[in-house]
Structures are given as C-alpha cells and as structure tokens.
Scaffold this motif. Structure first.
Motif, PDB file in Angstrom:
ATOM      1  N   PHE A  12       0.814  -1.209   0.000  1.00 36.08           N
ATOM      2  CA  PHE A  12       0.000   0.000   0.000  1.00 36.08           C
ATOM      3  C   PHE A  12       0.851   1.264   0.000  1.00 36.08           C
ATOM      4  O   PHE A  12       0.437   2.285  -0.545  1.00 36.08           O
ATOM      5  CB  PHE A  12      -1.001  -0.019   1.152  1.00 36.08           C
ATOM      6  N   ARG A  13       2.019   1.223   0.583  1.00 28.57           N
ATOM      7  CA  ARG A  13       2.931   2.371   0.473  1.00 28.57           C
ATOM      8  C   ARG A  13       3.372   2.567  -0.969  1.00 28.57           C
ATOM      9  O   ARG A  13       3.428   3.702  -1.461  1.00 28.57           O
ATOM     10  CB  ARG A  13       4.158   2.167   1.355  1.00 28.57           C
ATOM     11  N   LEU A  14       3.691   1.474  -1.650  1.00 24.36           N
ATOM     12  CA  LEU A  14       4.095   1.569  -3.052  1.00 24.36           C
ATOM     13  C   LEU A  14       2.940   2.037  -3.938  1.00 24.36           C
ATOM     14  O   LEU A  14       3.140   2.846  -4.854  1.00 24.36           O
ATOM     15  CB  LEU A  14       4.625   0.222  -3.546  1.00 24.36           C
ATOM     16  N   ILE A  15       1.739   1.544  -3.667  1.00 23.39           N
ATOM     17  CA  ILE A  15       0.579   2.002  -4.436  1.00 23.39           C
ATOM     18  C   ILE A  15       0.322   3.478  -4.176  1.00 23.39           C
ATOM     19  O   ILE A  15      -0.004   4.236  -5.105  1.00 23.39           O
ATOM     20  CB  ILE A  15      -0.656   1.142  -4.107  1.00 23.39           C
ATOM     21  N   GLY A  16       0.492   3.926  -2.946  1.00 22.85           N
ATOM     22  CA  GLY A  16       0.328   5.348  -2.631  1.00 22.85           C
ATOM     23  C   GLY A  16       1.355   6.212  -3.352  1.00 22.85           C
ATOM     24  O   GLY A  16       1.011   7.267  -3.906  1.00 22.85           O
ATOM     25  N   ALA A  17       2.607   5.772  -3.359  1.00 26.34           N
ATOM     26  CA  ALA A  17       3.648   6.526  -4.076  1.00 26.34           C
ATOM     27  C   ALA A  17       3.373   6.525  -5.576  1.00 26.34           C
ATOM     28  O   ALA A  17       3.513   7.554  -6.246  1.00 26.34           O
ATOM     29  CB  ALA A  17       5.018   5.922  -3.785  1.00 26.34           C
ATOM     30  N   ARG A  62      -9.140   1.393   1.430  1.00 28.94           N
ATOM     31  CA  ARG A  62      -8.211   0.915   2.472  1.00 28.94           C
ATOM     32  C   ARG A  62      -8.226   1.858   3.681  1.00 28.94           C
ATOM     33  O   ARG A  62      -8.259   1.420   4.816  1.00 28.94           O
ATOM     34  CB  ARG A  62      -6.814   0.815   1.869  1.00 28.94           C
ATOM     35  N   TRP A  63      -8.216   3.162   3.389  1.00 25.20           N
ATOM     36  CA  TRP A  63      -8.188   4.156   4.466  1.00 25.20           C
ATOM     37  C   TRP A  63      -9.523   4.199   5.215  1.00 25.20           C
ATOM     38  O   TRP A  63      -9.561   4.196   6.441  1.00 25.20           O
ATOM     39  CB  TRP A  63      -7.868   5.524   3.876  1.00 25.20           C
ATOM     40  N   ARG A  71     -10.195  -8.354  -2.056  1.00 23.64           N
ATOM     41  CA  ARG A  71     -10.682  -7.123  -2.691  1.00 23.64           C
ATOM     42  C   ARG A  71      -9.509  -6.218  -3.063  1.00 23.64           C
ATOM     43  O   ARG A  71      -9.458  -5.667  -4.167  1.00 23.64           O
ATOM     44  CB  ARG A  71     -11.634  -6.387  -1.759  1.00 23.64           C
ATOM     45  N   ALA A  72      -8.552  -6.074  -2.167  1.00 21.90           N
ATOM     46  CA  ALA A  72      -7.399  -5.220  -2.444  1.00 21.90           C
ATOM     47  C   ALA A  72      -6.551  -5.793  -3.568  1.00 21.90           C
ATOM     48  O   ALA A  72      -6.089  -5.059  -4.453  1.00 21.90           O
ATOM     49  CB  ALA A  72      -6.561  -5.051  -1.182  1.00 21.90           C
ATOM     50  N   VAL A  73      -6.353  -7.092  -3.569  1.00 21.68           N
ATOM     51  CA  VAL A  73      -5.560  -7.727  -4.626  1.00 21.68           C
ATOM     52  C   VAL A  73      -6.255  -7.593  -5.972  1.00 21.68           C
ATOM     53  O   VAL A  73      -5.611  -7.275  -6.984  1.00 21.68           O
ATOM     54  CB  VAL A  73      -5.294  -9.210  -4.284  1.00 21.68           C
ATOM     55  N   ASN A  74      -7.568  -7.828  -6.008  1.00 20.77           N
ATOM     56  CA  ASN A  74      -8.300  -7.711  -7.278  1.00 20.77           C
ATOM     57  C   ASN A  74      -8.246  -6.294  -7.831  1.00 20.77           C
ATOM     58  O   ASN A  74      -8.038  -6.097  -9.037  1.00 20.77           O
ATOM     59  CB  ASN A  74      -9.741  -8.162  -7.103  1.00 20.77           C
ATOM     60  N   LEU A  75      -8.431  -5.291  -6.983  1.00 19.03           N
ATOM     61  CA  LEU A  75      -8.356  -3.903  -7.459  1.00 19.03           C
ATOM     62  C   LEU A  75      -6.940  -3.546  -7.913  1.00 19.03           C
ATOM     63  O   LEU A  75      -6.768  -2.812  -8.894  1.00 19.03           O
ATOM     64  CB  LEU A  75      -8.834  -2.933  -6.380  1.00 19.03           C
ATOM     65  N   THR A  76      -5.941  -4.058  -7.224  1.00 19.85           N
ATOM     66  CA  THR A  76      -4.561  -3.818  -7.638  1.00 19.85           C
ATOM     67  C   THR A  76      -4.301  -4.422  -9.013  1.00 19.85           C
ATOM     68  O   THR A  76      -3.695  -3.780  -9.891  1.00 19.85           O
ATOM     69  CB  THR A  76      -3.573  -4.406  -6.614  1.00 19.85           C
ATOM     70  N   LEU A  77      -4.762  -5.644  -9.227  1.00 20.98           N
ATOM     71  CA  LEU A  77      -4.560  -6.303 -10.522  1.00 20.98           C
ATOM     72  C   LEU A  77      -5.340  -5.614 -11.642  1.00 20.98           C
ATOM     73  O   LEU A  77      -4.838  -5.486 -12.765  1.00 20.98           O
ATOM     74  CB  LEU A  77      -4.943  -7.777 -10.425  1.00 20.98           C
TER      75      LEU A  77
END
Length: 102
Positions: A12-17, A62-63, A71-77
């Motif tokens: 999530f830090r990498l996605i935020g950056a 997430r926040w 859910r987080a993995v699917n949205l990331t993909l």
C-alpha cells in the motif's frame, strides 16, 4: 519471508507513491499535450485516468473501510492491467480498433 502484514503495508505504500506519481504525470501531461486527438493519445489518457480512479478507490477503501485481502488484490490487478493496456495497447488500439497503420 517477511510477515504478511509487513508485505501488505509495503504494497500500500508503493501504491500510494505510484498514485502520487500517476497524478503528477496526468497533470503535467495535460499541460504539455498540444492536440490530444491529433497525437493519438486519447485512449492512453482515458485508460490512465481509469487506472487512476481504480487506484484512488483502492486507497480510499483501504483508508476508510479497511479493505484488505482479495478485494485489495483484485483492485490492484485491475489497476495494473488497465495501466499495462494504456502503455502497451497503443498498437492494438490504432491497428485493430481504429484500423490505422502507425
């Protein structure tokens, strides 16, 4: 291997950056593109904005709601897939959909 919680927080830090960098890229691209339709960039712009919305929804979820796991993995993909299509899909869009040669 590192603990799963550490890996998740790093993700999530990498996605935020990446979200910050994608925001900066979209803003500067809007300033420097002269003719969006003439330069055949509209599909890249639209797909990048869709990816930006997906990653924004992921970070907000997430926040606000504590989204984790599947859910987080699917949205990331999904977000990564849209970005890959925006980056590598130029030839496909120009030749297969618009029937133009580059």
């Amino acid at each position: 291997l590192p603990p799963l919680t550490l890996t998740e927080s790093l993700l999530f830090r990498l996605i935020g950056a990446g979200f910050v960098l994608l925001t900066f890229t979209l803003l500067t691209g809007a300033l420097f593109v002269g003719d969006l339709f003439g330069q055949h960039l509209i599909h890249k712009t639209v797909l990048s904005i869709i990816a930006w919305l997906v990653f924004g929804a992921l970070l907000f979820g997430r926040w606000r709601y504590g989204w984790r796991g599947r859910r987080a993995v699917n949205l990331t993909l999904v977000g990564m897939g849209v970005l890959l299509l925006a980056f590598f899909g130029t030839k496909a869009v120009l030749e297969l959909i618009l029937h133009r040669t580059a």
